[in-house]
Design a protein around this motif. Structure first.
Motif, short mmCIF file in Angstrom:
data_model
loop_
_atom_site.label_atom_id
_atom_site.label_comp_id
_atom_site.label_asym_id
_atom_site.label_seq_id
_atom_site.Cartn_x
_atom_site.Cartn_y
_atom_site.Cartn_z
N MET A 1 0.82 -1.20 0.00
CA MET A 1 0.00 0.00 0.00
C MET A 1 0.86 1.25 0.00
SD MET A 1 -3.26 -1.37 0.21
CE MET A 1 -2.68 -1.39 -1.41
N SER A 2 2.00 1.18 -0.67
CA SER A 2 2.89 2.34 -0.71
C SER A 2 2.22 3.53 -1.39
CB SER A 2 4.19 1.99 -1.42
OG SER A 2 3.94 1.54 -2.73
N CYS A 3 1.18 3.29 -2.17
CA CYS A 3 0.49 4.39 -2.84
C CYS A 3 -0.22 5.30 -1.83
CB CYS A 3 -0.49 3.85 -3.87
SG CYS A 3 -1.67 2.65 -3.20
N GLU A 4 -0.60 4.74 -0.67
CA GLU A 4 -1.31 5.54 0.32
C GLU A 4 -0.49 6.72 0.83
OE1 GLU A 4 -2.65 3.05 3.51
OE2 GLU A 4 -4.16 2.07 2.27
N SER A 5 0.80 6.51 1.00
CA SER A 5 1.64 7.57 1.58
C SER A 5 1.83 8.76 0.65
CB SER A 5 2.99 7.01 2.00
OG SER A 5 3.68 6.53 0.86
N VAL A 6 1.62 8.56 -0.65
CA VAL A 6 1.81 9.66 -1.60
C VAL A 6 0.51 10.13 -2.24
CG1 VAL A 6 4.19 9.02 -2.12
CG2 VAL A 6 2.34 8.05 -3.49
N CYS A 7 -0.60 9.55 -1.84
CA CYS A 7 -1.88 9.92 -2.43
C CYS A 7 -2.26 11.32 -2.00
CB CYS A 7 -2.97 8.94 -2.00
SG CYS A 7 -4.60 9.36 -2.68
N SER A 9 -5.05 12.77 -2.16
CA SER A 9 -6.38 12.80 -1.54
C SER A 9 -6.44 11.98 -0.26
CB SER A 9 -7.42 12.25 -2.53
OG SER A 9 -7.43 13.04 -3.69
N HIS A 10 -5.32 11.38 0.13
CA HIS A 10 -5.22 10.56 1.35
C HIS A 10 -6.21 9.40 1.35
CE1 HIS A 10 -2.58 13.64 2.84
NE2 HIS A 10 -3.49 14.55 2.59
N VAL A 11 -6.38 8.78 0.18
CA VAL A 11 -7.27 7.63 0.07
C VAL A 11 -6.59 6.42 0.74
CG1 VAL A 11 -8.43 6.04 -1.53
CG2 VAL A 11 -8.30 8.48 -2.06
N GLN A 12 -7.31 5.76 1.61
CA GLN A 12 -6.81 4.59 2.33
C GLN A 12 -7.16 3.33 1.52
OE1 GLN A 12 -4.99 4.90 5.33
NE2 GLN A 12 -5.04 7.01 4.60
N TYR A 13 -6.35 3.05 0.49
CA TYR A 13 -6.63 1.94 -0.41
C TYR A 13 -6.67 0.60 0.32
CZ TYR A 13 -5.71 5.22 -4.16
OH TYR A 13 -5.77 6.30 -5.00
N GLY A 14 -5.80 0.43 1.30
CA GLY A 14 -5.77 -0.82 2.04
C GLY A 14 -7.10 -1.13 2.70
N GLU A 15 -7.67 -0.12 3.36
CA GLU A 15 -8.97 -0.32 4.02
C GLU A 15 -10.09 -0.57 3.00
OE1 GLU A 15 -9.55 -0.87 7.24
OE2 GLU A 15 -7.37 -0.79 7.35
N LEU A 16 -10.01 0.11 1.86
CA LEU A 16 -11.00 -0.13 0.80
C LEU A 16 -10.92 -1.56 0.29
CD1 LEU A 16 -10.72 3.18 -1.26
CD2 LEU A 16 -12.64 2.45 0.16
#
Length: 167
Positions: A1-7, A9-16
């Motif tokens: 979920m490295s994308c979360e730290s640079v998103c 919009s602060h989207v929490q992809y892992g939780e989704l």
């Protein structure tokens, strides 16, 4: 979920992903492709033994050859064998790792089911670093499954049950 730290919009992809997998499991459309993985995770000793055998000289190469990949495809083990982790050297850590310098505090290290086998070298490096910084490291004498893998697979109730039992 490295994308979360640079998103931005602060989207929490892992939780989704976890929530979506949970809904799929509840609806009966969850991933039933790899039941062997759940079995292996539920039996860490068996997992460690299987990984040790698979990492013997020549065995890994045999398992990863094209013919074996073709034979394993119907069982859906071909991907797991292709991604077979290399095990670090066998080393055991004591339950309490004290430090020679004045202690800055105590830190509990929870190795985890899979990581206890495949990330053993990381745990040892972490304990050495923490000890050098003056911390005492405590490992659980008996470790139960925390349910993280079940949660990631969408089996949320089972994961909650396992997590609650972990203390």
């Amino acid at each position: 979920m490295s994308c979360e730290s640079v998103c931005p919009s602060h989207v929490q992809y892992g939780e989704l992903l976890v929530a979506t997998r949970g809904m799929l499991v509840e609806s009966g459309r969850g991933n039933r492709r790899e039941p062997w993985l759940g079995f292996m995770v539920a039996h860490p000793r068996l997992l460690r033994a299987g990984l040790a055998v698979a990492n013997l000289p020549g065995v890994r190469e045999f398992l990863q050859c094209r013919a074996m990949q073709w034979l394993l495809r119907p069982t859906r083990l071909d991907r797991a064998v292709r991604e077979l982790p290399r095990l670090p050297a066998q080393q055991r850590m004591p339950q309490v790792l004290s430090t020679s310098s004045p202690t800055r505090g105590r830190i509990g290290l929870f190795p985890g089911c899979i990581a206890a086998s495949v990330d053993r070298d990381v745990h040892i490096a972490a304990t050495q670093l923490l000890q050098a910084l003056g911390y005492e490291i405590v490992l659980p004498q008996v470790q139960s499954c925390c349910g993280a893998l079940q949660r990631h697979a969408g089996h949320l109730q089972h994961a909650r049950t396992l997590a609650t039992a972990t203390h």
